[in-house]
Write a protein that holds these residues in place. Sequence first.
Motif, mmCIF file in Angstrom:
data_model
loop_
_atom_site.group_PDB
_atom_site.id
_atom_site.type_symbol
_atom_site.label_atom_id
_atom_site.label_comp_id
_atom_site.label_asym_id
_atom_site.label_seq_id
_atom_site.Cartn_x
_atom_site.Cartn_y
_atom_site.Cartn_z
ATOM 1 N N CYS A 200 0.851 -1.190 0.000
ATOM 2 C CA CYS A 200 0.000 0.000 0.000
ATOM 3 C C CYS A 200 0.883 1.234 0.000
ATOM 4 O O CYS A 200 1.820 1.341 0.801
ATOM 5 C CB CYS A 200 -0.924 0.022 1.211
ATOM 6 S SG CYS A 200 -1.987 1.478 1.134
ATOM 7 N N PHE A 202 -0.264 4.355 0.454
ATOM 8 C CA PHE A 202 -0.799 5.474 1.238
ATOM 9 C C PHE A 202 -0.092 5.542 2.593
ATOM 10 O O PHE A 202 0.655 4.637 2.945
ATOM 11 C CB PHE A 202 -2.320 5.333 1.380
ATOM 12 C CG PHE A 202 -3.013 5.420 0.045
ATOM 13 C CD1 PHE A 202 -3.199 6.643 -0.573
ATOM 14 C CD2 PHE A 202 -3.426 4.268 -0.619
ATOM 15 C CE1 PHE A 202 -3.798 6.720 -1.818
ATOM 16 C CE2 PHE A 202 -4.018 4.338 -1.868
ATOM 17 C CZ PHE A 202 -4.212 5.560 -2.470
ATOM 18 N N CYS A 204 -1.506 6.513 5.893
ATOM 19 C CA CYS A 204 -2.376 6.775 7.047
ATOM 20 C C CYS A 204 -1.534 6.601 8.319
ATOM 21 O O CYS A 204 -0.723 5.671 8.393
ATOM 22 C CB CYS A 204 -3.561 5.831 7.019
ATOM 23 S SG CYS A 204 -4.407 5.932 5.428
ATOM 24 N N TYR A 206 -1.425 5.585 11.324
ATOM 25 C CA TYR A 206 -1.300 4.484 12.285
ATOM 26 C C TYR A 206 -0.977 3.155 11.611
ATOM 27 O O TYR A 206 -0.713 2.162 12.283
ATOM 28 C CB TYR A 206 -2.649 4.308 13.016
ATOM 29 C CG TYR A 206 -3.769 4.023 12.040
ATOM 30 C CD1 TYR A 206 -4.042 2.726 11.636
ATOM 31 C CD2 TYR A 206 -4.497 5.066 11.454
ATOM 32 C CE1 TYR A 206 -5.018 2.465 10.703
ATOM 33 C CE2 TYR A 206 -5.476 4.809 10.523
ATOM 34 C CZ TYR A 206 -5.731 3.511 10.150
ATOM 35 O OH TYR A 206 -6.676 3.259 9.202
ATOM 36 N N CYS A 207 -0.991 3.127 10.281
ATOM 37 C CA CYS A 207 -1.160 1.852 9.580
ATOM 38 C C CYS A 207 0.143 1.084 9.376
ATOM 39 O O CYS A 207 1.164 1.631 8.962
ATOM 40 C CB CYS A 207 -1.829 2.083 8.233
ATOM 41 S SG CYS A 207 -2.247 0.530 7.420
ATOM 42 N N TYR A 209 0.230 -1.682 7.295
ATOM 43 C CA TYR A 209 0.210 -2.477 6.057
ATOM 44 C C TYR A 209 1.381 -2.153 5.119
ATOM 45 O O TYR A 209 2.003 -3.068 4.585
ATOM 46 C CB TYR A 209 -1.129 -2.323 5.325
ATOM 47 C CG TYR A 209 -2.338 -2.812 6.098
ATOM 48 C CD1 TYR A 209 -2.274 -3.068 7.450
ATOM 49 C CD2 TYR A 209 -3.549 -3.023 5.469
ATOM 50 C CE1 TYR A 209 -3.379 -3.505 8.165
ATOM 51 C CE2 TYR A 209 -4.662 -3.466 6.170
ATOM 52 C CZ TYR A 209 -4.575 -3.701 7.520
ATOM 53 O OH TYR A 209 -5.666 -4.130 8.213
ATOM 54 N N PRO A 210 1.713 -0.854 4.937
ATOM 55 C CA PRO A 210 2.873 -0.587 4.072
ATOM 56 C C PRO A 210 4.171 -1.129 4.668
ATOM 57 O O PRO A 210 5.127 -1.387 3.933
ATOM 58 C CB PRO A 210 2.923 0.956 4.006
ATOM 59 C CG PRO A 210 1.556 1.411 4.416
ATOM 60 C CD PRO A 210 1.058 0.383 5.388
ATOM 61 N N SER A 245 -4.836 -5.053 1.139
ATOM 62 C CA SER A 245 -4.953 -3.866 2.002
ATOM 63 C C SER A 245 -6.009 -2.922 1.432
ATOM 64 O O SER A 245 -6.845 -2.390 2.155
ATOM 65 C CB SER A 245 -3.619 -3.133 2.066
ATOM 66 O OG SER A 245 -2.600 -3.982 2.509
ATOM 67 N N VAL A 246 -5.916 -2.674 0.126
ATOM 68 C CA VAL A 246 -6.884 -1.821 -0.581
ATOM 69 C C VAL A 246 -7.111 -2.474 -1.946
ATOM 70 O O VAL A 246 -6.195 -2.488 -2.773
ATOM 71 C CB VAL A 246 -6.302 -0.411 -0.830
ATOM 72 C CG1 VAL A 246 -7.310 0.456 -1.553
ATOM 73 C CG2 VAL A 246 -5.876 0.255 0.445
ATOM 74 N N ARG A 275 -10.855 1.599 -0.503
ATOM 75 C CA ARG A 275 -10.544 2.953 -0.053
ATOM 76 C C ARG A 275 -11.632 3.849 -0.627
ATOM 77 O O ARG A 275 -11.898 3.803 -1.844
ATOM 78 C CB ARG A 275 -9.170 3.326 -0.592
ATOM 79 C CG ARG A 275 -8.687 4.675 -0.157
ATOM 80 C CD ARG A 275 -7.267 4.892 -0.638
ATOM 81 N NE ARG A 275 -6.990 6.308 -0.781
ATOM 82 C CZ ARG A 275 -6.635 7.100 0.215
ATOM 83 N NH1 ARG A 275 -6.489 6.609 1.435
ATOM 84 N NH2 ARG A 275 -6.410 8.384 0.012
ATOM 85 N N LYS A 312 -5.331 10.641 6.131
ATOM 86 C CA LYS A 312 -6.037 9.732 5.229
ATOM 87 C C LYS A 312 -5.950 10.167 3.766
ATOM 88 O O LYS A 312 -6.195 9.364 2.863
ATOM 89 C CB LYS A 312 -7.514 9.631 5.628
ATOM 90 C CG LYS A 312 -7.785 8.963 6.952
ATOM 91 C CD LYS A 312 -7.374 7.502 6.988
ATOM 92 C CE LYS A 312 -8.260 6.620 6.150
ATOM 93 N NZ LYS A 312 -7.819 5.203 6.206
HETATM 94 S S1 SF4 Z 1 -5.299 2.450 6.175
HETATM 95 FE FE1 SF4 Z 1 -5.590 1.505 4.160
HETATM 96 S S2 SF4 Z 1 -5.057 3.116 2.678
HETATM 97 FE FE2 SF4 Z 1 -4.222 3.768 4.657
HETATM 98 S S3 SF4 Z 1 -2.091 3.045 4.623
HETATM 99 FE FE3 SF4 Z 1 -3.341 1.453 5.610
HETATM 100 S S4 SF4 Z 1 -3.917 0.019 4.005
HETATM 101 FE FE4 SF4 Z 1 -3.180 1.904 3.029
#
Ligand code: SF4
Length: 473
Positions: A200, A202, A204, A206-207, A209-210, A245-246, A275, A312
């Motif tokens: 991902c 993006f 955000c 707190y995330c 996933y990246p 993730s998205v 998203r 976001k």
């Molecule tokens: S919340 Fe969703 S869009 Fe934002 S960084 Fe995480 S996976 Fe990516």
Amino acid sequence: MSSRVLLISPNRCSVPDPVFPLGLAHLGAALRRAGHQVRWHDALVESERLETLLAEFQPNLVGISLRNVDNVLLRTQEVYFEELNSLCSRIRQVVRCPIVLGGSGFSIFPEPLLRWSGAEYGIFGAGEAPLVSLVEALESGAEPRGIPGLVYPSNGAVRRNPPRWLQPSLPLSEADLPAEVVSYYVNSTGTLNLQTQRGCSFRCCYCTYPLIEGRAHLRRAPEEIAEDFALAARLGARCLFVVDSVFNSSPRHVQETCEAILRRNVRLPWACFLRPQALNADLMNLMVRAGLTYVEFGSDSLSDEVLAAYQKGLGFDDIRHAHQLARAAGIDCCHFLICGGPGETAQTLRESFDRSAQLEGAVFMTVVGMRVYPGTPLFERALAEGRFGPETSLLEPVYYISPALTPGEITRHLSDFASRSPNWIVGDPSPAFAKMVRRLRERGVVGPLWSYVSLIQRLWPQGFNWPASHPVS
Ligand code: SF4
Ligand code: B12
């Protein structure tokens, strides 16, 4: 040469549902294709005792997949990582081979988890290629320390090699998915899962996933994805969860994937994370024609001020537009809201609640506070604000709560919203709701747990609201 590898999923979490250990399927497929023998042990299925399996199979390497570290719920906190240490001891009482850890939870905390567990190795990020390399290095006696993503003890410290991010590169086959494990998930929820891309881009605040999957969107070929849809249908799945993730990271990926599913003529309802941005009616209708039935929007808040603080990169207008497109296409939607993170106040919470009335037919799943993970912008912010010191272990969950609120105040606001609007979901489901879901499942109704909220409200408008009591912390 051929090695024997035992892959273990110790995940017993059944909230919101038991989840098929897809990571093991990808790892097992890569190992099998490289000529190795693979067996699984899934703690939820436990068709054979772990000790019996170890003694009989005599693996050359045991891999443990740590998906969840904790449940990310401030008010009903559970941690799962602690059992790693005793699991490694159990394994060592039967066999002497090395143990390697991996999984999304492990990849967030590789160094402390390797130390805590006492395992010989870990693999950070995607596991397929590095695991095959590790097996082959161990087989031939070669030095494994150059393997991308490898985590290993060295001179009293733990080192981590930079990972090589790879797309999920395989169509899976029946042989990669043990029949007893598949039937456990098909029988309990009717749902299997599938990944169309990793990563991902993006940011955000707190995330993770990246961090777990990398910042590039690494996409699979549409025809391969359609083959995995067809495989899930053949295996008896009545619903699929696309775990990306998205899913809508690129309109072209969505379009080509859905067209391939339609060409392959697979008729299977599926769910995904979208998203709430960069969608249009054509794309939404195409997804629905390809079977999309349930959408989980990672909206996080309906207040523009809070959306900006959460980084976001979108606003409430985007959320409303995406929601309207989904509803117009006839899809059940849920919005996940993280209440009480940076920038939240009693006023922004009320704004989110007031604006939720504009999202007709939505279910709102709420959590209190924002879990802080290392390597995220939120971590830097919390550190700079002196919420904790640089040495604090975040393995034991730490939550960021806006200075304008306390967890108890947030919970009270949410309980108030839930009492006024039954589509605001706060806390655990009531026993009556859980019983009704079980009954519907027995009759073959599928879908994510939240999708039963609208269904049950449609069927029994007077009763079976979700919320039971909400412990106020
Ligand atoms: S919340 Fe969703 S869009 Fe934002 S960084 Fe995480 S996976 Fe990516
Ligand atoms: C999709 C998803 C869900 C869906 C699952 C739907 C379904 N039917 O599959 C839903 C929404 C239901 C869900 C629920 C939950 N989730 Co979730 N989920 C994810 C997500 C986005 C993808 C997981 C996935 O399937 N990945 C695809 C597979 C192929 O990858 P993988 O398992 O990671 O495996 C690869 C590598 O990790 C590695 N690997 C894996 N195992 C091993 C083992 C070895 C030995 C090696 C070497 C390598 C290795 O190699 C694999 C192939 O490359 C992740 C975040 C993420 N991006 O990873 C969060 C994530 C796993 N979830 C998380 C959590 C907490 C939960 C819940 C507890 C939340 C809750 N309270 O409800 C529940 C638990 C559900 C359960 N029963 O376990 C957290 C875990 C971190 C933590 N704090 O513990 C994550 C990481 C998100 C986050 N907050 O950062 N989830």
